[in-house]
Scaffold this motif. Structure first.
Motif, PDB file in Angstrom:
ATOM      1  N   GLY A  68      53.809 180.073  79.386  1.00  0.00           N
ATOM      2  CA  GLY A  68      53.306 179.391  78.206  1.00  0.00           C
ATOM      3  C   GLY A  68      53.588 180.184  76.945  1.00  0.00           C
ATOM      4  O   GLY A  68      53.908 181.380  76.979  1.00  0.00           O
ATOM      5  N   VAL A  97      49.606 174.639  67.373  1.00  0.00           N
ATOM      6  CA  VAL A  97      49.480 174.568  68.834  1.00  0.00           C
ATOM      7  C   VAL A  97      49.368 173.107  69.250  1.00  0.00           C
ATOM      8  O   VAL A  97      48.506 172.370  68.771  1.00  0.00           O
ATOM      9  N   TYR A 101      46.030 173.906  76.064  1.00  0.00           N
ATOM     10  CA  TYR A 101      45.993 175.331  75.740  1.00  0.00           C
ATOM     11  C   TYR A 101      44.779 175.984  76.381  1.00  0.00           C
ATOM     12  O   TYR A 101      43.793 175.337  76.735  1.00  0.00           O
ATOM     13  N   ARG A 103      42.173 179.150  75.618  1.00  0.00           N
ATOM     14  CA  ARG A 103      41.738 180.039  74.546  1.00  0.00           C
ATOM     15  C   ARG A 103      41.200 181.352  75.125  1.00  0.00           C
ATOM     16  O   ARG A 103      40.449 181.355  76.096  1.00  0.00           O
ATOM     17  N   MET A 108      45.635 182.415  72.069  1.00  0.00           N
ATOM     18  CA  MET A 108      45.757 181.262  72.952  1.00  0.00           C
ATOM     19  C   MET A 108      47.065 181.320  73.724  1.00  0.00           C
ATOM     20  O   MET A 108      48.043 181.916  73.275  1.00  0.00           O
ATOM     21  N   ARG A 109      47.066 180.673  74.871  1.00  0.00           N
ATOM     22  CA  ARG A 109      48.273 180.434  75.677  1.00  0.00           C
ATOM     23  C   ARG A 109      48.371 178.929  75.819  1.00  0.00           C
ATOM     24  O   ARG A 109      47.408 178.274  76.228  1.00  0.00           O
ATOM     25  N   TYR A 110      49.547 178.360  75.500  1.00  0.00           N
ATOM     26  CA  TYR A 110      49.578 176.911  75.328  1.00  0.00           C
ATOM     27  C   TYR A 110      50.917 176.295  75.739  1.00  0.00           C
ATOM     28  O   TYR A 110      51.889 176.994  76.035  1.00  0.00           O
ATOM     29  N   GLU A 111      50.945 174.959  75.706  1.00  0.00           N
ATOM     30  CA  GLU A 111      52.047 174.189  76.271  1.00  0.00           C
ATOM     31  C   GLU A 111      53.200 173.960  75.297  1.00  0.00           C
ATOM     32  O   GLU A 111      54.368 174.161  75.627  1.00  0.00           O
ATOM     33  N   GLN A 113      54.560 173.887  70.859  1.00  0.00           N
ATOM     34  CA  GLN A 113      54.269 174.417  69.532  1.00  0.00           C
ATOM     35  C   GLN A 113      55.261 173.888  68.509  1.00  0.00           C
ATOM     36  O   GLN A 113      56.371 173.473  68.827  1.00  0.00           O
TER      37      GLN A 113
END
Length: 238
Positions: A68, A97, A101, A103, A108-111, A113
């Motif tokens: 991610g 973002v 995601y 938190r 954050m780590r997310y899908e 962007q």
């Protein structure tokens, strides 16, 4: 019983900050960014979706994986990372973002962007930058770029196996194919966010950007004149 954080449903997408290296494809047709840590081997575009760096076929961000995109919550947290020697030539990105995601305390780590703003540090000579040039290293298929001023861009020779000497900020945005604002260093100014919404990625070119493009064009003309003199026997061209 496992405790879980409450599910968030924000009215607007969250924003974050991260460091990255600007990159250009080996053929010079595409631009983007490469991360400074785990995902550095997978360059991404201005709007992109995360892929698992381990090659696993799951949707990012997976709970039992490190895949991610990553970002920090505040501008100050990202700015503090620039103090590290290995990040001095990186650019500071402001991102939106998108998608799922996770938190954490600091970020954050997310899908997915969208890169909105890229803040670029000074040229190595100390002047205000207005273009990107080959940093001398890269990834497979991608050259990492570094910010240069108009004078340094004009003095640079051609990169090995490339027909360009430097890429202006406006040209970098055009080749990336997305809406991106490049800011030569500094903290956010008052009212800057409103201006970003009003002005497109390459609708307005500043005087330094135009000067850089003119210097780059002059350097290319000088190189062409030297090659022409060599092939036609016209003597030495200074």
């Amino acid at each position: 019983m496992r405790l879980r954080l409450p599910e968030e449903r924000p009215a607007t997408p969250p924003a974050g900050f991260k460091l990255a290296h600007p990159v250009i494809s080996h053929d010079g047709t595409r631009t983007g960014f490469a991360g400074v840590s785990l995902g550095g081997t997978l360059p991404y575009g201005f709007v992109d979706e995360a892929r698992c760096v381990y090659g696993r076929r799951h949707r990012c961000p997976a709970l039992r994986c490190d895949c991610g995109f990553y970002c920090l919550h505040t501008f100050e947290q990202a700015l503090a990372l620039v103090c590290a020697s290995e990040y001095r030539r990186a650019v500071l990105l402001e991102v939106t973002v998108l998608g799922a995601y996770i938190r954490f305390e600091h970020g954050m780590r997310y899908e997915r962007q969208r890169v909105r703003v890229a803040r670029v540090g000074a040229c190595a000579c100390g002047r205000m930058p207005c273009a990107f040039a080959d940093a001398g290293w890269g990834r497979t298929g991608w050259r990492v770029l570094t910010a240069v001023c108009a004078e340094c861009a004009a003095r640079r020779g051609r990169t090995a196996f490339a027909s360009w000497t430097a890429v202006s900020f406006a040209e970098f945005v055009r080749r990336g194919g997305g809406a991106l604002r490049i800011v030569p260093g500094g903290e956010p100014e008052a009212g800057e966010e409103e201006r970003e919404r009003e002005v497109g990625p390459a609708e307005v070119r500043s005087v330094p950007e135009l000067a850089a493009e003119a210097s780059i064009m002059q350097a290319r003309l000088d190189w062409l004149q030297r090659q022409l003199a060599r092939f036609t026997g016209g003597g030495k061209v200074s």
